[in-house]
Scaffold this motif. Structure first.
Motif: not given
Length: 277
Positions: A104-109, A114-116, A153-155, A206-207
């Motif tokens: 899961i991408s959120v494990g690597h902020p 972008i994912a986070n 924008y974020t879907i 934070g991107i």
């Protein structure tokens, strides 16, 4: 642009929509940026006419700069019927911890900004839509036409139910905001708008430091002109754009527009079955 005419139209249309759909509240996430500030002003005028409350919330994480938070507070207190600042960073951190997995991408902020960033946007919408359910209201969308075509924008994130500024380019949002500083006589409203005008446009996730830095453009004037020209004339206008602007900027702007086309098709996407027999 005739700002008085545009502003009156946007206020009138929002009022009509609220009454037609028997909605009891307008729910607005306030970032401190110019888009949510202009939407706040539109909603405020509707609230004065109808008594329908504007419920505003600033929902910062640690990635939001102090200037953004201060600006959001000024806007919320000047335009909202009900305003609060609710720090959502603990909730965001809890999601990161709960989903901590190599898959899961959120494990690597640090590896997937972008994912986070999308998690933050979607978390804000969870909060805002919960308020909308409680108050039988709708969530206001604050994305402008420039962001629409850049895919900024974020879907299922910062998309709301009703967007009064969707048909305004970023430069037109700035133009309308400057006009509002003359329209309003109250010092708190003028100060709030001026504070928003002075901020660098950013998603606050934070991107990147600012939206223009990511594009590599000097101003939204050139971004809007590139988008508008390309949308009207397509590849025929590329030579002129390369002559008038930094070619790398042109490539980035058009590239972002093409890469985000799927966002503008409407979701979910489904296959059309012509014959089921």
């Amino acid at each position: 642009m005739n700002c008085q005419k545009v502003f009156n139209f946007l206020v009138d249309e929002l009022e009509k929509y609220l009454k037609k759909n028997n909605l009891n509240a307008m729910i607005l996430g306030i970032s401190g940026g110019i888009d949510s500030t202009v939407v706040a002003a539109i909603c405020h005028e509707v609230s004065k006419r109808t008594g329908i409350p504007l419920i505003g919330r600033s929902l910062p994480t640690k990635f939001n700069k102090e200037g953004e938070i201060t600006s959001a507070d000024l806007v919320g207190k000047a335009f909202c019927t009900d305003y609060k600042k609710v720090d959502i960073h603990l909730a965001y951190a809890a999601i990161l911890t709960g989903f901590n997995s190599e898959e899961i991408s959120v494990g690597h902020p640090e590896k997937y900004p972008i994912a986070n960033g999308n998690i933050q946007a979607r978390l804000r919408m969870i909060y805002l839509y919960n308020l909308a359910s409680i108050h039988k209201g709708m969530v206001m969308d604050t994305d402008n036409m420039t962001e629409h075509y850049l895919g900024y924008y974020t879907i299922h994130g910062d998309q709301g139910d009703y967007n009064p500024i969707h048909c305004l380019w970023k430069t037109e949002v700035f133009e309308l905001a400057k006009w509002l500083t003359e329209f309003y006589k109250e010092e708190d409203k003028v100060n709030a708008i001026n504070q928003s005008l002075g901020l660098k446009p950013t998603a606050g996730l934070g991107i990147t430091d600012s939206d223009l830095d990511e594009i590599g453009a000097d101003s939204y004037d050139e971004v809007d002109e590139i988008l508008r020209s390309y949308l009207e004339y397509g590849d025929e206008v590329l030579c002129d754009l390369y002559l008038n602007y930094n070619p790398e900027t042109v490539k980035r702007v058009i590239g972002k527009m093409k890469a985000s086309e799927f966002k503008r098709k409407g979701l979910p996407i489904w296959p059309l079955i012509e014959n089921k027999e």
